[in-house]
Design an enzyme around this catalytic site. Structure first.
Site, PDB file in Angstrom:
ATOM      1  N   LYS A  83       0.864  -1.190   0.000  1.00 16.94           N
ATOM      2  CA  LYS A  83       0.000   0.000   0.000  1.00 16.94           C
ATOM      3  C   LYS A  83       0.893   1.229   0.000  1.00 16.94           C
ATOM      4  CE  LYS A  83      -4.467   1.034   0.298  1.00 16.94           C
ATOM      5  NZ  LYS A  83      -5.648   0.267  -0.108  1.00 16.94           N
TER       6      LYS A  83
HETATM    7  P1  NAD Z   1     -13.627   7.651  -2.638  1.00 16.29           P
HETATM    8  O1  NAD Z   1     -12.631   8.722  -2.401  1.00 16.29           O
HETATM    9  O2  NAD Z   1     -14.111   7.388  -4.019  1.00 16.29           O
HETATM   10  O3  NAD Z   1     -14.936   7.905  -1.715  1.00 16.29           O
HETATM   11  C1  NAD Z   1     -14.859   8.103  -0.353  1.00 16.29           C
HETATM   12  C2  NAD Z   1     -16.252   8.501   0.147  1.00 16.29           C
HETATM   13  O4  NAD Z   1     -16.229   8.555   1.580  1.00 16.29           O
HETATM   14  C3  NAD Z   1     -16.726   9.875  -0.305  1.00 16.29           C
HETATM   15  O5  NAD Z   1     -18.120   9.827  -0.571  1.00 16.29           O
HETATM   16  C4  NAD Z   1     -16.467  10.763   0.891  1.00 16.29           C
HETATM   17  O6  NAD Z   1     -17.345  11.877   0.955  1.00 16.29           O
HETATM   18  C5  NAD Z   1     -16.769   9.800   2.023  1.00 16.29           C
HETATM   19  N1  NAD Z   1     -16.114  10.189   3.274  1.00 16.29           N
HETATM   20  C6  NAD Z   1     -14.852  10.641   3.463  1.00 16.29           C
HETATM   21  N2  NAD Z   1     -14.635  10.914   4.761  1.00 16.29           N
HETATM   22  C7  NAD Z   1     -15.781  10.609   5.399  1.00 16.29           C
HETATM   23  C8  NAD Z   1     -16.179  10.643   6.745  1.00 16.29           C
HETATM   24  N3  NAD Z   1     -15.341  11.070   7.692  1.00 16.29           N
HETATM   25  N4  NAD Z   1     -17.441  10.250   7.047  1.00 16.29           N
HETATM   26  C9  NAD Z   1     -18.290   9.831   6.103  1.00 16.29           C
HETATM   27  N5  NAD Z   1     -17.967   9.765   4.808  1.00 16.29           N
HETATM   28  C10 NAD Z   1     -16.728  10.143   4.458  1.00 16.29           C
HETATM   29  O7  NAD Z   1     -12.967   6.334  -2.002  1.00 16.29           O
HETATM   30  P2  NAD Z   1     -13.272   4.818  -2.372  1.00 16.29           P
HETATM   31  O8  NAD Z   1     -12.318   4.398  -3.443  1.00 16.29           O
HETATM   32  O9  NAD Z   1     -14.733   4.613  -2.538  1.00 16.29           O
HETATM   33  O10 NAD Z   1     -12.768   4.084  -1.034  1.00 16.29           O
HETATM   34  C11 NAD Z   1     -13.598   4.001   0.124  1.00 16.29           C
HETATM   35  C12 NAD Z   1     -13.067   2.899   1.027  1.00 16.29           C
HETATM   36  O11 NAD Z   1     -13.043   1.672   0.311  1.00 16.29           O
HETATM   37  C13 NAD Z   1     -11.634   3.091   1.538  1.00 16.29           C
HETATM   38  O12 NAD Z   1     -11.535   2.520   2.829  1.00 16.29           O
HETATM   39  C14 NAD Z   1     -10.809   2.275   0.569  1.00 16.29           C
HETATM   40  O13 NAD Z   1      -9.567   1.872   1.128  1.00 16.29           O
HETATM   41  C15 NAD Z   1     -11.743   1.110   0.341  1.00 16.29           C
HETATM   42  N6  NAD Z   1     -11.494   0.359  -0.886  1.00 16.29           N
HETATM   43  C16 NAD Z   1     -11.516   0.944  -2.102  1.00 16.29           C
HETATM   44  C17 NAD Z   1     -11.319   0.165  -3.239  1.00 16.29           C
HETATM   45  C18 NAD Z   1     -11.409   0.750  -4.634  1.00 16.29           C
HETATM   46  O14 NAD Z   1     -11.318  -0.030  -5.594  1.00 16.29           O
HETATM   47  N7  NAD Z   1     -11.621   2.037  -4.801  1.00 16.29           N
HETATM   48  C19 NAD Z   1     -11.037  -1.202  -3.127  1.00 16.29           C
HETATM   49  C20 NAD Z   1     -11.033  -1.774  -1.851  1.00 16.29           C
HETATM   50  C21 NAD Z   1     -11.263  -0.991  -0.748  1.00 16.29           C
END
Ligand code: NAD
Length: 431
Positions: free
Chosen positions: A120
């Site tokens: 990561k």
């Molecule tokens: P993103 O940046 O696309 O979206 C994040 C979302 O969370 C946004 O809607 C934001 O407004 C919201 N957010 C941020 N801080 C917040 C808070 N304090 N309270 C409530 N909402 C909040 O990110 P993503 O890619 O969707 O990733 C989200 C999670 O999923 C992370 O933990 C990431 O590690 C995990 N993840 C992502 C992927 C991927 O393929 N993108 C894969 C596996 C895991």
């Protein structure tokens, strides 16, 4: 001194008083260790990242000043294959967080049996404070600093919070310039025009939906009409909400960094996406019955709850208030071990992050394979293979959980850590 501090030889570069997400991961490893049999001899391997690179990332700001940012790439374990894991741009990134996220990638990749280790990366920056030019310079300099240890056969970054296809395109281009060859396989989550895979953008949310359907069947919850609450409306939460809504569920609450929108009859998800694209957040959505502050989200009763924002959101403080049947962890590390126990006692079925959000890395694996062969699959093929892998992984974990009478999290760790440590044992120690 907490039990985590007492039981582990902690490295000097962590704050023993505040271990952060790495402390959560260590507790999860403690829970799986009694189930590892003779392989437990190797378990210390999982408690120490193989390699940590800390870099200074200087850029010239648009106003002529020089700014410095802290960057990391952590390779937790590479026993089963090259490192694989996202890059996060966020002002709260810490070494403890990147270490934990890299370790969860080791477990996740082994859980769905893709041939990768765990890694990561991250930069401690709020990208919303940067212009597009500044963001590009930051990304390119970071890539050059970590280019020593990444590569298509070494470690393959991907998007995470606040990084996207464009950031991956800049990373690939920077690496290609340094290496003097195209190297599309150095990152995944690229634009389709640059060797990206169809279905990658939706893959994590789709995977959350697929395991959610399996979990609902086990729990006797009908997807059609199920009340779904989603925290985070980005890549993961936004797609998962769409898929549940398309399957007839009622997405009754959505929370983002600005607040919570609620509609007990079901939010109009396509309209909410349009609103977020225009306004930048769910706030002010005209289709909501009510706006709640961020904390009140946890009081909304649901059948399925999907934390899909950041880690350590469900804690001992709010877990007693949560009324739901199934939790699908779209985010990484959203539930602390104390909250895990409280919810398990309340008979909530938790599908852990290392299983529930593995759809993203699964299609990243497909992208990497397609790039190596320069032969691209159809979206139908990709979605069908993804669905099969997620269903098989869920059912394998379910069987272990039933046999050993453990939670789905511990069952996933048992399957995954066994695979990692078997590889470690058969390879032996070098030299
Ligand atoms: P993103 O940046 O696309 O979206 C994040 C979302 O969370 C946004 O809607 C934001 O407004 C919201 N957010 C941020 N801080 C917040 C808070 N304090 N309270 C409530 N909402 C909040 O990110 P993503 O890619 O969707 O990733 C989200 C999670 O999923 C992370 O933990 C990431 O590690 C995990 N993840 C992502 C992927 C991927 O393929 N993108 C894969 C596996 C895991």
């Amino acid at each position: 001194m907490t039990s985590v501090q007492a039981q582990h030889a902690l490295p000097s570069y962590l704050n023993a008083e505040d271990l952060g997400p790495w402390g959560v991961y260590l507790q999860q490893i403690d829970r799986v260790t009694p189930h590892l049999g003779s392989l437990s001899r190797w378990v210390e391997t999982l408690k120490r990242p193989k390699r940590i690179l800390t870099v200074d990332v200087p850029i010239e700001r648009d106003d002529g000043t020089i700014a410095h940012y802290e960057g990391y790439r952590v390779q937790h374990n590479m026993s089963r294959g090259p490192g694989k894991g996202g890059v996060r741009f966020h002002q709260d990134v810490t070494l403890s967080e990147v270490m934990a996220l890299s370790a969860w990638m080791t477990v996740k990749n082994a859980a769905v049996n893709v041939p990768y280790g765990g890694a990561k990366g991250g930069i401690r920056v709020d990208p919303k404070t940067l212009s597009r030019g500044e963001l590009q310079r930051l990304t390119r300099r970071y890539t050059s600093e970590i280019s020593l240890i990444i590569g298509p056969n070494k470690d393959i970054p991907a998007p995470d919070v606040n990084t996207n296809e464009q950031v991956m395109a800049w990373m690939m281009d920077s690496y290609a310039m340094i290496e003097g060859n195209l190297s599309t396989g150095v990152v995944t989550g690229k634009p389709i025009s640059l060797g990206g895979s169809l279905g990658r953008r939706e893959a994590t949310g789709r995977g959350v939906f697929v395991v959610g359907r399996e979990a609902a069947a086990k729990r006797g919850v009908a997807i059609a009409g199920a009340r779904v609450a989603v925290q985070g409306f980005g890549n993961v939460g936004g797609v998962a909400a769409t898929m549940f809504a398309d399957a007839g569920s009622k997405v009754i609450a959505v929370q983002d960094h600005t607040g919570t929108v609620v509609n007990q009859g079901g939010l109009d998800i396509p309209r909410l996406h349009k609103h977020v694209a225009e306004v930048g957040s769910v706030s002010g959505f005209p289709g909501a019955e009510a706006f709640l502050d961020r904390d009140a989200f946890w009081d909304v009763e649901s059948d399925i709850l999907i934390p899909a924002a950041l880690e350590q959101q469900i804690t001992a403080a709010n877990a007693p208030r949560i009324r739901t049947k199934i939790i699908l962890e779209g985010a990484n590390g959203p539930t602390t071990p104390e909250a895990d126990d409280i919810l398990t006692d309340k008979d909530v079925l938790i599908v852990p992050d290392v299983l529930a959000n593995a759809g993203g890395v699964t299609v990243s694996y497909f992208e990497w394979v397609q790039d190596f062969s320069s032969f691209f699959w159809t979206e139908e093929e990709i979605n069908a293979r993804l669905t099969r892998i997620m269903q098989d992984a869920f059912n394998a974990v379910w069987t272990v959980a039933q046999e050993k009478k453990v939670t789905l999290r511990t069952a996933t760790f048992i399957l995954a850590c066994t695979r990692v440590l078997q590889a470690r044992e058969v390879r032996g120690l070098y030299p």
